[in-house]
Design a protein around this motif. Structure first.
Motif, PDB file in Angstrom:
ATOM      1  N   LYS A  52      -9.741   6.352 -66.978  1.00  0.00           N
ATOM      2  CA  LYS A  52     -10.059   7.615 -66.311  1.00  0.00           C
ATOM      3  C   LYS A  52      -9.753   7.523 -64.823  1.00  0.00           C
ATOM      4  N   SER A  53     -10.174   6.438 -64.199  1.00  0.00           N
ATOM      5  CA  SER A  53      -9.954   6.283 -62.758  1.00  0.00           C
ATOM      6  C   SER A  53      -8.718   5.452 -62.436  1.00  0.00           C
ATOM      7  N   GLY A  54      -8.204   4.701 -63.420  1.00  0.00           N
ATOM      8  CA  GLY A  54      -7.089   3.789 -63.166  1.00  0.00           C
ATOM      9  C   GLY A  54      -7.530   2.472 -62.538  1.00  0.00           C
ATOM     10  N   ALA A  55      -8.828   2.176 -62.571  1.00  0.00           N
ATOM     11  CA  ALA A  55      -9.337   0.966 -61.920  1.00  0.00           C
ATOM     12  C   ALA A  55      -9.273  -0.238 -62.863  1.00  0.00           C
TER      13      ALA A  55
ATOM     14  N   ASP B 252     -18.927   9.612 -64.593  1.00  0.00           N
ATOM     15  CA  ASP B 252     -17.597   9.028 -64.786  1.00  0.00           C
ATOM     16  C   ASP B 252     -16.538  10.005 -64.307  1.00  0.00           C
ATOM     17  N   MET B 253     -15.363   9.486 -63.980  1.00  0.00           N
ATOM     18  CA  MET B 253     -14.225  10.391 -63.738  1.00  0.00           C
ATOM     19  C   MET B 253     -13.917  11.155 -65.033  1.00  0.00           C
ATOM     20  N   PRO B 254     -13.445  12.396 -64.920  1.00  0.00           N
ATOM     21  CA  PRO B 254     -13.043  13.093 -66.146  1.00  0.00           C
ATOM     22  C   PRO B 254     -11.883  12.342 -66.803  1.00  0.00           C
ATOM     23  N   LYS B 255     -11.863  12.409 -68.112  1.00  0.00           N
ATOM     24  CA  LYS B 255     -10.882  11.656 -68.894  1.00  0.00           C
ATOM     25  C   LYS B 255      -9.439  11.972 -68.476  1.00  0.00           C
ATOM     26  N   LEU B 258      -6.258  12.027 -63.984  1.00  0.00           N
ATOM     27  CA  LEU B 258      -4.974  11.531 -63.462  1.00  0.00           C
ATOM     28  C   LEU B 258      -3.780  12.296 -64.031  1.00  0.00           C
ATOM     29  N   ASN B 286      -5.976   1.302 -59.400  1.00  0.00           N
ATOM     30  CA  ASN B 286      -6.947   0.970 -58.338  1.00  0.00           C
ATOM     31  C   ASN B 286      -6.804   1.839 -57.098  1.00  0.00           C
ATOM     32  N   PHE B 288      -8.190   5.265 -57.195  1.00  0.00           N
ATOM     33  CA  PHE B 288      -9.381   6.129 -57.178  1.00  0.00           C
ATOM     34  C   PHE B 288     -10.628   5.355 -57.599  1.00  0.00           C
TER      35      PHE B 288
END
Lengths: 303, 288
Positions: A52-55, B252-255, B258, B286, B288
């Motif tokens: 979701k965040s790419g982390a 959480d970030m939304p699915k 991106l 890495n 967001f």
């Protein structure tokens, strides 16, 4: 939730097997050690990734290192059974940390060729040079005084291998626990017939061979489990019992696979795992980007 | 006060409402916040949801004057280009899209082909701008907070509030995306709540709520003032900001954030294909 278990050695030439479960990807990672010498191998380690965040993170890989340090073990190999489609491999990270060589099945080259086209990497060397060793059927190696042997086990992917180490076999995505069945065979390069044959070769190992699977999906909400024996699998695996023939199995597998959506990280994972666990090179702004090809995978059920 | 005909379309995978807003005295309409179906796992797109809207428009003999976005969505891809191709109409979004384009253009390392001037849209709306849907007048409120470019479209007695207010029992939109701000959202919400009490409010999303089994998409200014769990009358700006900030820290970030923002910042167009003809979305690692 139980995310760790140690399966003890029962004698010389037989490994201690520590299993580490990642609930996020349902993956099991192993540290296989020789009680006589303290040498060990890491199998199928997970590099954490939040799509979701790419982390990214190394929580799981660091947990393996902490165990290795606590037990005073020395890492001789960082192994993958195949290029995974559901998580990133931490092989590169762990090899850098420990100095131990990496390895995977030699047919990974074919998987690299497949995905090199999908990702459009014209300059990518699809030659397996991203690993220190490529294993073929029948190859042997040692972990301390433990003897290890490689079985080629295609079907889930065309590069999958099983590591037989003493009385333990790391079968990854062939057989799962008996109450869950077996792995899907519908990814690019997958084949249900081949998977059936690979499973038969595993079932031909001695009855008491300890089998360690690569995933557990906790059917009916039970605790995660990852160890069985050849005998248990033959007698109780839900995809094998009742006189199932190769034709029955292939028909069941293909029908079931047609209803499964793609794993949520397949497009992310393969571009890291075909590079031996390396992230893509940074762009000119110093940032790394994964690529998601649009409308390149056909045929799977809609997510 | 004109009473437009509002038809809603729900996309359950992303909990999004799209709308067709129609002049009751004619055949003119606008489409708001459309959805392009996206299977992230397989990287596949589809136009099933948009085709439902197209079928509705054609079955009713409507003429599409506008294809509007309340903001650059972070949870679904816009189908605006497809709808435009099939039905015509002008596209519109908030003028602050340029701020969003600048932030995400950098984040995705988009090339110079990607203009950060909003030129991908036919019209960029500012606070107080008006537009026509047949004989209906639409008016624009700039309602940032969830994103810097968020708009509310007030069309007759209907307000399309995007991601500001949700149903009274669910509350308000999050403010923790790049460019979001809880204090700004509170002030934007006050603008919406200053509309006449009987104004119909149409939501962009619904997630149900504890004790509610059905999805809902419509409420009113009076209902929101009286009963919104986050911003009913009596809640101070400071109380709201504290609540919103604490709650956002747990989300959480939304699915699909991106994939969504890199397409929606281009007005729903996909990034240019590579020289093999294949289109790729990008996932910054890495960042967001």
């Amino acid at each position: 939730m139980n995310t760790f278990d140690l399966s003890n050695s029962t004698g010389a030439g037989r490994p201690d097997v520590a299993g580490f479960f990642d609930p996020r990807t349902f993956s099991v990672q192993y540290v296989v050690s020789d009680p006589a010498t303290g040498k060990c191998a890491i199998i199928d380690p997970v590099f954490d990734f939040d799509e979701k965040s790419g982390a990214t993170a190394t929580h799981h890989a660091d947990e393996l290192l902490a165990y290795i340090q606590e037990k005073g073990l020395e890492v001789e190999w960082v192994l993958d059974t195949h290029p995974h489609a559901d998580h990133f491999s931490a092989a590169r990270y762990l090899s850098d940390k420990t100095g131990a060589p990496t390895a995977i099945g030699e047919k990974v080259v074919e998987v690299q060729k497949l995905w090199k086209t999908i990702y459009h990497w014209p300059d990518f060397p699809a030659d397996g040079s991203q690993w220190d060793r490529l294993f073929a059927e029948g190859d042997t190696f040692r972990i301390g005084e433990l003897e290890a042997r490689v079985m080629f086990s295609p079907g889930h992917t065309l590069a999958s291998i099983t590591y037989v180490i003493g009385d333990a076999a790391f079968v990854h995505d062939t057989l799962f626990q008996p109450d869950f069945g077996s792995a899907r065979a519908d990814f690019p390069g997958g084949d249900a017939h081949q998977l059936w044959r690979s499973i038969q070769a595993i079932l031909a190992l001695p009855d008491e061979t300890r089998l360690f699977t690569g995933h557990d999906y906790m059917p009916e909400g039970r605790e995660p489990q990852w160890e069985s024996t050849v005998r248990e699998q033959r007698d109780t695996n839900k995809h094998l019992v009742g006189g199932v023939t190769a034709e029955d199995y292939v028909a069941m597998r293909n029908e079931r696979d047609s209803e499964l959506p793609m794993p949520k990280l397949i497009l992310h994972s393969l571009q890291v795992n075909t590079r031996g666990g390396r992230l893509p090179e940074p762009e000119a702004n110093g940032k790394r980007y994964l690529k998601i090809p649009l409308d390149a995978l056909e045929g799977a059920a809609w997510e | 006060m004109p009473h437009p005909i509002v038809t809603h379309f729900f996309d359950e995978p992303t909990n999004t409402f799209s709308y067709v807003v129609q002049d009751p005295d004619g055949k003119s309409c606008a489409i708001l916040d459309s959805v392009l179906d996206f299977d992230y796992a397989a990287g596949r797109t589809d136009v099933r949801s948009a085709d439902e809207i197209i079928a509705f428009v054609r079955d009713n003999g409507l003429e599409v004057e506008w294809i509007l976005e309340t903001h650059v969505h972070a949870d679904h891809l816009s189908a605006a280009p497809y709808l435009h191709e099939m039905l015509g109409g002008k596209t519109g979004i908030g003028a602050n899209i340029t701020v969003v384009q600048d932030v995400f253009g950098k984040a995705f390392n988009a090339g110079t082909e990607f203009a950060r001037d909003g030129s991908q849209f036919d019209r960029l709306f500012e606070e107080g701008d008006t537009f026509a849907i047949g004989n209906l007048e639409g008016r624009v409120l700039h309602t940032p907070g969830h994103t810097p470019a968020c708009l509310t479209y007030v069309i007759g007695n209907a307000a399309f509030v995007g991601d500001t207010l949700f149903m009274p029992d669910y509350g308000t939109a999050r403010c923790d995306f790049p460019g979001g701000d809880a204090r700004t959202l509170f002030r934007s919400i006050q603008k919406v709540l200053a509309l006449p009490g009987e104004t119909r409010i149409f939501l962009c999303h619904d997630y149900k709520a504890p004790d509610r089994e059905e999805y809902q998409h419509e409420t009113s200014v009076a209902e929101q003032r009286a009963g919104n769990v986050h911003v009913h009358e009596g809640v101070s700006e400071e109380e709201f900001v504290r609540m919103r900030t604490e709650r956002d820290a747990t989300l959480d970030m939304p699915k699909l954030i991106l994939p969504s923002v890199q397409v929606n910042m281009r007005a729903g167009q996909m990034p240019p294909a590579e020289d093999n003809g294949q289109v790729y979305l990008k996932v910054p690692v890495n960042k967001f």
